[in-house]
Every structure is written in C-alpha cells, then in structure tokens.
Design a protein around this motif. Structure first.
Motif, PDB file in Angstrom:
ATOM      1  N   LYS A 139       0.829  -1.209   0.000  1.00  0.00           N
ATOM      2  CA  LYS A 139       0.000   0.000   0.000  1.00  0.00           C
ATOM      3  C   LYS A 139       0.860   1.254   0.000  1.00  0.00           C
ATOM      4  O   LYS A 139       0.484   2.295  -0.545  1.00  0.00           O
ATOM      5  CB  LYS A 139      -0.906   0.025   1.240  1.00  0.00           C
ATOM      6  N   MET A 140       2.029   1.152   0.643  1.00  0.00           N
ATOM      7  CA  MET A 140       2.876   2.334   0.786  1.00  0.00           C
ATOM      8  C   MET A 140       3.516   2.775  -0.516  1.00  0.00           C
ATOM      9  O   MET A 140       4.145   3.837  -0.582  1.00  0.00           O
ATOM     10  CB  MET A 140       3.945   2.061   1.840  1.00  0.00           C
ATOM     11  N   SER A 195       2.044   3.984  -2.847  1.00  0.00           N
ATOM     12  CA  SER A 195       1.390   5.230  -3.252  1.00  0.00           C
ATOM     13  C   SER A 195       2.178   6.447  -2.785  1.00  0.00           C
ATOM     14  O   SER A 195       2.011   7.549  -3.324  1.00  0.00           O
ATOM     15  CB  SER A 195      -0.032   5.286  -2.673  1.00  0.00           C
ATOM     16  N   ALA A 196       3.049   6.254  -1.777  1.00  0.00           N
ATOM     17  CA  ALA A 196       3.865   7.363  -1.275  1.00  0.00           C
ATOM     18  C   ALA A 196       5.259   7.376  -1.896  1.00  0.00           C
ATOM     19  O   ALA A 196       5.965   8.378  -1.800  1.00  0.00           O
ATOM     20  CB  ALA A 196       3.974   7.270   0.244  1.00  0.00           C
ATOM     21  N   GLY A 197       5.641   6.257  -2.507  1.00  0.00           N
ATOM     22  CA  GLY A 197       6.970   6.198  -3.128  1.00  0.00           C
ATOM     23  C   GLY A 197       7.368   4.766  -3.408  1.00  0.00           C
ATOM     24  O   GLY A 197       7.018   3.839  -2.671  1.00  0.00           O
ATOM     25  N   GLU A 198       8.098   4.593  -4.501  1.00  0.00           N
ATOM     26  CA  GLU A 198       8.502   3.237  -4.890  1.00  0.00           C
ATOM     27  C   GLU A 198       9.537   2.645  -3.928  1.00  0.00           C
ATOM     28  O   GLU A 198       9.732   1.428  -3.892  1.00  0.00           O
ATOM     29  CB  GLU A 198       9.060   3.248  -6.314  1.00  0.00           C
ATOM     30  N   ASP A 199      10.173   3.477  -3.157  1.00  0.00           N
ATOM     31  CA  ASP A 199      11.201   2.995  -2.236  1.00  0.00           C
ATOM     32  C   ASP A 199      10.630   2.691  -0.839  1.00  0.00           C
ATOM     33  O   ASP A 199      11.332   2.761   0.160  1.00  0.00           O
ATOM     34  CB  ASP A 199      12.316   4.031  -2.114  1.00  0.00           C
ATOM     35  N   TRP A 200       9.359   2.357  -0.768  1.00  0.00           N
ATOM     36  CA  TRP A 200       8.678   2.155   0.503  1.00  0.00           C
ATOM     37  C   TRP A 200       9.319   1.062   1.371  1.00  0.00           C
ATOM     38  O   TRP A 200       9.217   1.086   2.593  1.00  0.00           O
ATOM     39  CB  TRP A 200       7.198   1.852   0.288  1.00  0.00           C
ATOM     40  N   GLY A 236       2.136   6.676   6.309  1.00  0.00           N
ATOM     41  CA  GLY A 236       1.444   6.485   7.590  1.00  0.00           C
ATOM     42  C   GLY A 236       0.760   7.746   8.073  1.00  0.00           C
ATOM     43  O   GLY A 236      -0.376   7.707   8.583  1.00  0.00           O
ATOM     44  N   LEU A 237       1.415   8.885   7.903  1.00  0.00           N
ATOM     45  CA  LEU A 237       0.823  10.149   8.335  1.00  0.00           C
ATOM     46  C   LEU A 237      -0.416  10.482   7.507  1.00  0.00           C
ATOM     47  O   LEU A 237      -1.442  10.907   8.048  1.00  0.00           O
ATOM     48  CB  LEU A 237       1.863  11.258   8.216  1.00  0.00           C
TER      49      LEU A 237
END
Length: 236
Positions: A193-194, A196-201, A212-213
């Motif tokens: 899911k993460m 969506s915030a960056g490919e390096d999750w 998370g925030l």
C-alpha cells in the motif's frame, strides 16, 4: 331591653297590683290569688323576651365568626396562589439561565474545536511531508528514523504518532509480519500500500512515515485520533 330590666318591670307591675287590691278592700284570699295568677304570665313573657334577645346575640356572633373564617380562607388562598406564581417564575428563570449556560458552553466547545483544527492544519502544512526532502541512505538507526519523523509529523501530534510506531514496529522500518503481510514502521497491511507514497517504501523510512501520516490524517483526523482508536482496539 335586657333580661334584668324586663324582670324588674314584671316584679314592679305585680307589686303595684297587690298594693291597689289591699287599699280598695278586695278580699284577701281572692285578691292575692288573682294577683299571683296575673304575675306569673308577665314573668313568663319577660323570660321569653330575654331568651329571644340572647338568641339574636348568638346568631350575630356566629355570623361574625363565619365572616372572619371566610376572610381568612380567602386571604390564605390568595397567599398560596401568589407563592405558586413566584415559585413558577423563579423556576422559569433558573431554566432559562441553565439553557443559556449550556448554549454558551456548546458555543465555546465548538469554537475551541475549530481553533484546534485550524492549528492542526497549519502545523501539517508546515511539516515536511515529502520524503524526497531527505537524502536516502543505505540504512538508518532508530534515532535517525525518529529524527525524520519529528520533521515530518506536526509537533502537537508527534507523541501520538510515536506511540503507534512503538507498538507496531518499535521504530524498525524493516519490520515484517510474516503471518499477515504487514510491513514497515506503521505496519501497513499489505506493505505494498505504501507504494502510493513512493517506490522505495521498503527501504526508505521517510516514505513509510509519509504514507502512515497521510493514512492517519485521512482515516482518523490525525495521529492522535489514530492513537485513541488504537488504545480502544489494539489496532488502527
């Protein structure tokens, strides 16, 4: 005419009749008998008049007492009515005051909530939420990860965010739950899911913190709302 005066009049009349009979020479036996017979009805009439007068006085006294009782009853009813009206007025005033106070408290609470929300929005806008602002490293210590989080999470909500991460991963950005598939600092489920915030999750704690925030803000209104839910359910 009083009872005493009536009787005196009757006695005087009888005496006068007796005296006249003696002077004119009326026979003693017949005269005295006639006088006595005449005196008895007069005395009876006097007694009757006295009884009537006393009865009239009693009736007058009874009527006066009745009037006094009626006046007292009317006064008592008026006092009771006035007391009831005063109590109702006082209660109405108290109810109005309580209603006004409740409205004021509600308005104050709503104002405080709005101010708090405005403060949170301002803090979030000032926070560095872009993971690209941090140079990526090969590895991170717990202190370094916490330092990144302090820069990204609003100061007023950092402790709540920290509480959740403490319980979910102990600040290990590579923490993995093999049974559920949860991953990272905030144990996203699934970890992918993460993305969506960056490919390096998987390797960048800043990307995980960003995701998370955003998740806590969208679902619970912020980290403190998420932490409150977590305490009640042991998950968020």
């Amino acid at each position: 005419m009083s009872r005493i005066s009536v009787r005196g009049f009757a006695v005087a009349s009888a005496t006068a009749v007796t005296t006249v009979g003696a002077v004119v020479g009326v026979a003693s036996g017949s005269t005295q008998q006639g006088t006595a017979e005449a005196a008895e009805p007069a005395a009876a009439d006097a007694t009757l008049l006295a009884d009537i007068s006393a009865g009239n006085q009693t009736q007058a006294q009874t009527a006066s007492l009745t009037q006094q009782a009626d006046a007292q009853s009317t006064a008592a009813d008026a006092a009771a009515k006035k007391a009831a009206e005063e109590a109702a007025r006082k209660q109405a005033a108290e109810d109005a005051a309580a209603k006004k106070l409740a409205a004021e408290k509600k308005a104050a609470a709503e104002k405080l909530a709005k101010e708090r929300e405005a403060e949170l929005k301002a803090a979030r806008s000032e926070a560095r939420s872009d993971a690209g602002d941090f140079a990526q490293q090969a590895s991170y210590t717990i202190a370094e990860v916490q330092g990144i989080a302090r820069q990204m999470v609003p100061a007023g909500e950092f402790q709540c965010f920290s509480n959740i991460v403490d319980h979910e991963s102990s600040w290990n950005y590579q923490a993995s739950n093999p049974s559920s598939g949860a991953y990272g600092l905030v144990q996203a489920l699934p970890g992918s899911k993460m993305a969506s915030a960056g490919e390096d999750w998987k390797t960048n704690p800043a990307t995980q913190i960003k995701w998370g925030l955003n998740y806590m803000n969208d679902r619970y209104g912020g980290p403190c709302g998420a932490w409150e839910f977590w305490q009640a359910n042991n998950w968020y």
